[in-house]
Motif scaffolding. Structure first.
Motif, PDB file in Angstrom:
ATOM      1  N   TYR A 267       0.809  -1.225   0.000  1.00 26.46           N
ATOM      2  CA  TYR A 267       0.000   0.000   0.000  1.00 26.46           C
ATOM      3  C   TYR A 267       0.839   1.271   0.000  1.00 26.46           C
ATOM      4  N   GLY A 268       2.124   1.162   0.304  1.00 24.63           N
ATOM      5  CA  GLY A 268       3.007   2.326   0.254  1.00 24.63           C
ATOM      6  C   GLY A 268       3.485   2.751   1.625  1.00 24.63           C
ATOM      7  N   MET A 269       4.739   3.181   1.676  1.00 19.18           N
ATOM      8  CA  MET A 269       5.356   3.577   2.936  1.00 19.18           C
ATOM      9  C   MET A 269       5.179   5.046   3.290  1.00 19.18           C
ATOM     10  N   PRO A 270       4.777   5.930   2.351  1.00 14.97           N
ATOM     11  CA  PRO A 270       4.727   7.361   2.669  1.00 14.97           C
ATOM     12  C   PRO A 270       3.642   7.735   3.678  1.00 14.97           C
ATOM     13  N   TYR A 274      -3.919   8.071   2.031  1.00  9.69           N
ATOM     14  CA  TYR A 274      -4.342   7.007   1.120  1.00  9.69           C
ATOM     15  C   TYR A 274      -3.341   5.859   1.068  1.00  9.69           C
ATOM     16  N   HIS A 275      -2.138   6.027   1.590  1.00 12.16           N
ATOM     17  CA  HIS A 275      -1.225   4.910   1.825  1.00 12.16           C
ATOM     18  C   HIS A 275      -1.475   4.275   3.190  1.00 12.16           C
ATOM     19  N   GLN A 276      -1.760   5.103   4.159  1.00  8.55           N
ATOM     20  CA  GLN A 276      -1.821   4.645   5.548  1.00  8.55           C
ATOM     21  C   GLN A 276      -3.075   3.834   5.871  1.00  8.55           C
ATOM     22  N   LEU A 277      -4.230   4.312   5.447  1.00 11.95           N
ATOM     23  CA  LEU A 277      -5.469   3.664   5.888  1.00 11.95           C
ATOM     24  C   LEU A 277      -5.618   2.228   5.390  1.00 11.95           C
ATOM     25  N   PRO A 278      -5.374   1.921   4.108  1.00 12.96           N
ATOM     26  CA  PRO A 278      -5.539   0.523   3.694  1.00 12.96           C
ATOM     27  C   PRO A 278      -4.640  -0.435   4.470  1.00 12.96           C
ATOM     28  N   ALA A 279      -3.407  -0.010   4.755  1.00 12.54           N
ATOM     29  CA  ALA A 279      -2.494  -0.870   5.508  1.00 12.54           C
ATOM     30  C   ALA A 279      -2.998  -1.084   6.934  1.00 12.54           C
ATOM     31  N   ALA A 280      -3.458  -0.006   7.571  1.00 11.18           N
ATOM     32  CA  ALA A 280      -3.974  -0.132   8.941  1.00 11.18           C
ATOM     33  C   ALA A 280      -5.215  -1.018   8.970  1.00 11.18           C
ATOM     34  N   TYR A 281      -6.109  -0.832   8.013  1.00 12.10           N
ATOM     35  CA  TYR A 281      -7.312  -1.665   7.962  1.00 12.10           C
ATOM     36  C   TYR A 281      -6.945  -3.143   7.758  1.00 12.10           C
ATOM     37  N   TYR A 282      -6.009  -3.389   6.854  1.00  9.79           N
ATOM     38  CA  TYR A 282      -5.599  -4.770   6.587  1.00  9.79           C
ATOM     39  C   TYR A 282      -5.058  -5.432   7.856  1.00  9.79           C
ATOM     40  N   HIS A 297       3.821  -5.616  13.321  1.00  7.91           N
ATOM     41  CA  HIS A 297       3.925  -5.651  11.859  1.00  7.91           C
ATOM     42  C   HIS A 297       3.779  -4.243  11.276  1.00  7.91           C
ATOM     43  N   ALA A 298       2.956  -3.407  11.888  1.00  8.61           N
ATOM     44  CA  ALA A 298       2.831  -2.020  11.439  1.00  8.61           C
ATOM     45  C   ALA A 298       4.156  -1.286  11.581  1.00  8.61           C
ATOM     46  N   ILE A 299       4.841  -1.498  12.695  1.00  4.80           N
ATOM     47  CA  ILE A 299       6.092  -0.792  12.972  1.00  4.80           C
ATOM     48  C   ILE A 299       7.224  -1.302  12.093  1.00  4.80           C
ATOM     49  N   ASN A 300       7.339  -2.601  11.974  1.00  7.27           N
ATOM     50  CA  ASN A 300       8.473  -3.180  11.259  1.00  7.27           C
ATOM     51  C   ASN A 300       8.397  -2.994   9.750  1.00  7.27           C
ATOM     52  N   GLY A 301       7.307  -2.429   9.259  1.00  2.00           N
ATOM     53  CA  GLY A 301       7.199  -2.113   7.833  1.00  2.00           C
ATOM     54  C   GLY A 301       7.915  -0.851   7.423  1.00  2.00           C
ATOM     55  N   GLY A 302       8.440  -0.081   8.394  1.00  2.62           N
ATOM     56  CA  GLY A 302       9.222   1.102   8.073  1.00  2.62           C
ATOM     57  C   GLY A 302       8.395   2.238   7.511  1.00  2.62           C
ATOM     58  N   GLY A 303       9.094   3.241   6.969  1.00  2.00           N
ATOM     59  CA  GLY A 303       8.420   4.415   6.425  1.00  2.00           C
ATOM     60  C   GLY A 303       7.676   5.176   7.516  1.00  2.00           C
TER      61      GLY A 303
END
Length: 356
Positions: A267-270, A274-282, A297-303
């Motif tokens: 979903y993107g590291m920036p 629109y990068h953040q919400l899909p990753a958090a929901y997933y 897992h949220a933290i270790n994804g970087g960005g």
């Protein structure tokens, strides 16, 4: 189950866990400096963001969430004048308009823009919002969503009112309000499953959730004049559907993201919402009963892992309740007893069927 406390404490813990490893876009550098798998609070390196803070501290975004919690408790509900007074007297005097300064070690773009318009330019509140496409508004409004979880209309209106103090892009505001509508559902007892989108859309159709419905009725475009933005002006309710689709992806055996931290690459590291919400929901759907796995897992994804962990932490904290958050995360959080006290007071107010 203490879902209100789980949401706000889950957010603050996610924020603090990412403080020492924030904004590493080079994952090899992240692993080299922070270890192969981050599992706990870290002290930021002095030459990086948040340098000078300690393990277990929260960022400025976390401090703003706490400020809003304090305002809600003191006023027994959302009072914009009280919150803006706190910004004027408690936060803004500590800022100078530059990024690497201020409480929490870093001041985000939307807050810098609001400070510039409010302090050097002496503009009134209502004319201080900027164009940042980030998640700061959604993150501090977690307190409002938890407080008004049983009153979706009041929740959405109060969240929108708070977010537009600092952010004015209608699409960003709509996504921020939608995130908090999802969170309110979880605080109310729902789980983040593929069905959550249909539940939210049913609230739109019934009028309980005041999003503009574009597929029925006498269609009117949102107001474009000088009128203050409000929740019913959003051009569509589509932002309410993102969480359900992310949950569907998490449940689909043919969609594989392994290890789960690579959701940041999908979903993107920036920083943009629109990068953040899909990753958090997933992550909050895949690990909806496992707070530790979700935030790590949220933290270790970087960005922009701080926002990812804060948003994910709120969503999973609401589903597992305060008792579902590992005790070591609470004991390692600085000022945890103060935050727990505020969370308990929010919990008491939120349990009332009609809060002011």
């Amino acid at each position: 189950m203490q879902r209100v406390a789980g949401a706000v404490m889950g957010a603050l813990i996610g924020d603090a866990l990412a403080l020492g490893c924030h904004w590493y876009y080079d994952l090899a550098e992240l692993r080299r400096e922070c270890g192969p798998w981050i599992t706990d609070y870290l002290t930021p390196r002095p030459d990086r963001y948040h340098g000078g803070l300690r393990a277990g501290d929260i960022s400025q975004t976390g401090l703003l969430l706490v400020m809003l919690m304090e305002s809600l408790v003191r006023c027994a509900g959302y009072e914009e004048d009280d919150f803006t007074h706190r910004l004027d007297t408690e936060l803004f005097p500590q800022l100078d308009g530059t990024p690497m300064q201020g409480p929490g070690g870093y001041t985000n773009q939307s807050i810098r823009e609001a400070w510039r318009k409010r302090v050097p330019e002496h503009r009134p509140w209502g004319e201080c919002a900027g164009d940042a496409d980030t998640t700061e508004g959604a993150e501090r409004a977690i307190a409002i969503a938890a407080f008004y979880a049983l009153q979706p209309r009041k929740m959405a209106e109060a969240v929108c009112s708070n977010i537009i103090l600092t952010q004015r892009d209608p699409a960003i505001v709509a996504m921020s309000v939608a995130f908090n509508a999802v969170l309110a559902q979880l605080v109310s007892g729902a789980a983040l499953t593929p069905q959550i989108g249909a539940t939210l859309m049913a609230q739109v159709r019934s009028g309980a959730l005041p999003f503009h419905m574009v597929t029925q009725g006498h269609l009117q475009p949102p107001s474009q004049g000088g009128e203050r933005m409000r929740v019913g002006q959003f051009t569509s309710p589509d932002a309410l559907l993102t969480a359900g689709y992310a949950a569907l992806a998490a449940a689909d055996p043919d969609i594989v993201i392994e290890p789960a931290w690579k959701v940041s690459l999908v979903y993107g590291m920036p920083c943009a919402i629109y990068h953040q919400l899909p990753a958090a929901y997933y992550l909050a759907s895949r690990f909806r009963e496992d707070y530790e796995s979700a935030v790590l897992h949220a933290i270790n994804g970087g960005g922009q892992n701080m926002s990812r962990a804060m948003l994910t932490g709120a969503l999973v904290g609401a589903q597992v309740g305060l008792e579902g958050i590992p005790r070591r995360f609470i004991t390692g959080l600085r000022d945890a007893q103060r935050y727990l006290g505020l969370a308990a007071e929010l919990e008491q107010w939120a349990a009332r069927p009609e809060t002011p």
